[in-house]
Motif scaffolding. Structure first.
Motif, PDB file in Angstrom:
ATOM      1  N   ILE A 146      11.495  -6.137  -0.486  1.00 33.72           N
ATOM      2  CA  ILE A 146      11.449  -5.749   0.927  1.00 33.72           C
ATOM      3  C   ILE A 146      12.532  -4.713   1.224  1.00 33.72           C
ATOM      4  N   ALA A 147      13.729  -4.958   0.711  1.00 34.75           N
ATOM      5  CA  ALA A 147      14.833  -4.017   0.944  1.00 34.75           C
ATOM      6  C   ALA A 147      14.550  -2.657   0.319  1.00 34.75           C
ATOM      7  N   SER A 148      13.915  -2.645  -0.839  1.00 32.11           N
ATOM      8  CA  SER A 148      13.581  -1.376  -1.500  1.00 32.11           C
ATOM      9  C   SER A 148      12.621  -0.558  -0.649  1.00 32.11           C
ATOM     10  N   GLU A 149      11.613  -1.216  -0.098  1.00 29.47           N
ATOM     11  CA  GLU A 149      10.678  -0.507   0.774  1.00 29.47           C
ATOM     12  C   GLU A 149      11.397   0.021   2.005  1.00 29.47           C
ATOM     13  N   GLN A 150      12.301  -0.766   2.576  1.00 30.15           N
ATOM     14  CA  GLN A 150      13.071  -0.323   3.736  1.00 30.15           C
ATOM     15  C   GLN A 150      13.914   0.904   3.403  1.00 30.15           C
ATOM     16  N   GLY A 151      14.368   0.983   2.161  1.00 32.24           N
ATOM     17  CA  GLY A 151      15.187   2.105   1.737  1.00 32.24           C
ATOM     18  C   GLY A 151      14.408   3.348   1.356  1.00 32.24           C
ATOM     19  N   GLY A 152      13.078   3.285   1.381  1.00 28.55           N
ATOM     20  CA  GLY A 152      12.261   4.454   1.088  1.00 28.55           C
ATOM     21  C   GLY A 152      11.742   4.525  -0.332  1.00 28.55           C
ATOM     22  N   ALA A 153      11.826   3.436  -1.097  1.00 23.02           N
ATOM     23  CA  ALA A 153      11.280   3.432  -2.455  1.00 23.02           C
ATOM     24  C   ALA A 153       9.770   3.612  -2.417  1.00 23.02           C
ATOM     25  N   ASP A 154       9.243   4.202  -3.471  1.00 25.18           N
ATOM     26  CA  ASP A 154       7.800   4.371  -3.614  1.00 25.18           C
ATOM     27  C   ASP A 154       7.163   3.232  -4.400  1.00 25.18           C
ATOM     28  N   ARG A 155       7.965   2.611  -5.270  1.00 30.02           N
ATOM     29  CA  ARG A 155       7.441   1.558  -6.134  1.00 30.02           C
ATOM     30  C   ARG A 155       8.599   0.658  -6.524  1.00 30.02           C
ATOM     31  N   VAL A 156       8.306  -0.614  -6.771  1.00 34.33           N
ATOM     32  CA  VAL A 156       9.303  -1.521  -7.324  1.00 34.33           C
ATOM     33  C   VAL A 156       8.812  -2.043  -8.666  1.00 34.33           C
ATOM     34  N   GLU A 157       9.765  -2.367  -9.520  1.00 33.48           N
ATOM     35  CA  GLU A 157       9.450  -3.065 -10.766  1.00 33.48           C
ATOM     36  C   GLU A 157      10.031  -4.461 -10.648  1.00 33.48           C
TER      37      GLU A 157
END
Length: 247
Positions: A18-29
């Protein structure tokens, strides 16, 4: 900033997804056990991550820590985990296998890629302990891997920068070469030197436990004794700075 650049964040929790998406990430692993370099996350973690984020979700398929030369039992686990991750909504699968001599295990890699389809496949940093990086690159292209994650066979991507740049050049668009581990201060340099367009990053902040009562005599881990009353969660602000630094 350029949206042509893709930022993938390495995570070990749904909170970090969730935090990665909030930070503008395109994808998570999504992984478990990052201290081991990442292993397969639980079915619950995959399902909740898929339900709670709108960005792409890659799932690590690795049955244990240690080397990348797997037994038949290990491979049976990996086959099952691939099927589970697909059923739970993964967008990409991440795995890697080597022979005892340090080459890409071509037959097994081809088999698991076929099992993973129609999902794309990332060959992870098993590549960084392969005997010959150029032969390994050609083998991955031949078996149809979609991307390879690498720090240039060094402990850090800055140390391995020359090799990463050469891998990008040799790949010539046949496979995505994704540099791993660049910090917000390094990512601009890595992009300029390599021409890479996808980056695998990790940037966390420390979160204190909600526990008020604490028994400091007991710990749950191994001899390294990780802190029991704090944990690492992705820092959205740092991910935004990484994206900005990528240009």
């Amino acid at each position: 900033m350029s949206k042509d650049v893709l930022i993938e964040v390495c995570i070990d929790s749904v909170e970090s997804a969730i935090a990665s998406e909030q930070g503008g990430a395109d994808r998570v692993e999504l992984c478990d056990n990052l201290m081991e370099g990442g292993t397969t996350p639980s079915a619950g973690a995959i399902a909740e991550a898929r339900a709670r984020i709108g960005i792409a979700l890659s799932v690590m398929i690795r049955p244990r820590g240690g080397d990348f030369c797997y037994s038949e039992v290990d491979l049976a686990i990996m086959r099952r985990d691939i099927e589970v991750a697909k059923q739970l909504g993964a967008d990409c699968l991440v795995f890697g296998m080597l022979t005892p001599d340090g080459d890409i295990d071509v037959p097994l890699t081809r088999e698991l890629i076929a099992l993973a389809r129609p999902l794309p496949v990332t060959f992870h940093r098993a590549f960084d302990v392969a005997r010959d990086p150029y032969q390994a690159l050609e083998d991955l292209i031949a078996v149809g891997a979609d991307r390879v994650l690498t720090t240039g066979q060094e402990a850090s991507v800055i140390e391995g920068l020359d090799l990463v740049a050469e891998l990008v050049r040799r790949a010539a668009g046949r496979i995505i070469v994704m540099p791993g581990g660049a910090s917000e201060r390094q990512i601009g340099r890595v992009r300029a030197a390599t021409g890479a367009m996808e980056f695998h990053v990790l940037s966390t902040r420390t979160v204190e436990s909600a526990m008020r009562f604490r028994n400091e005599r007991v710990f749950m881990g191994g001899t390294l004794r990780p802190p029991e009353y704090e944990r690492q969660v992705i820092d959205p602000a740092a991910i935004r700075r990484i994206r900005a630094g990528a240009g």
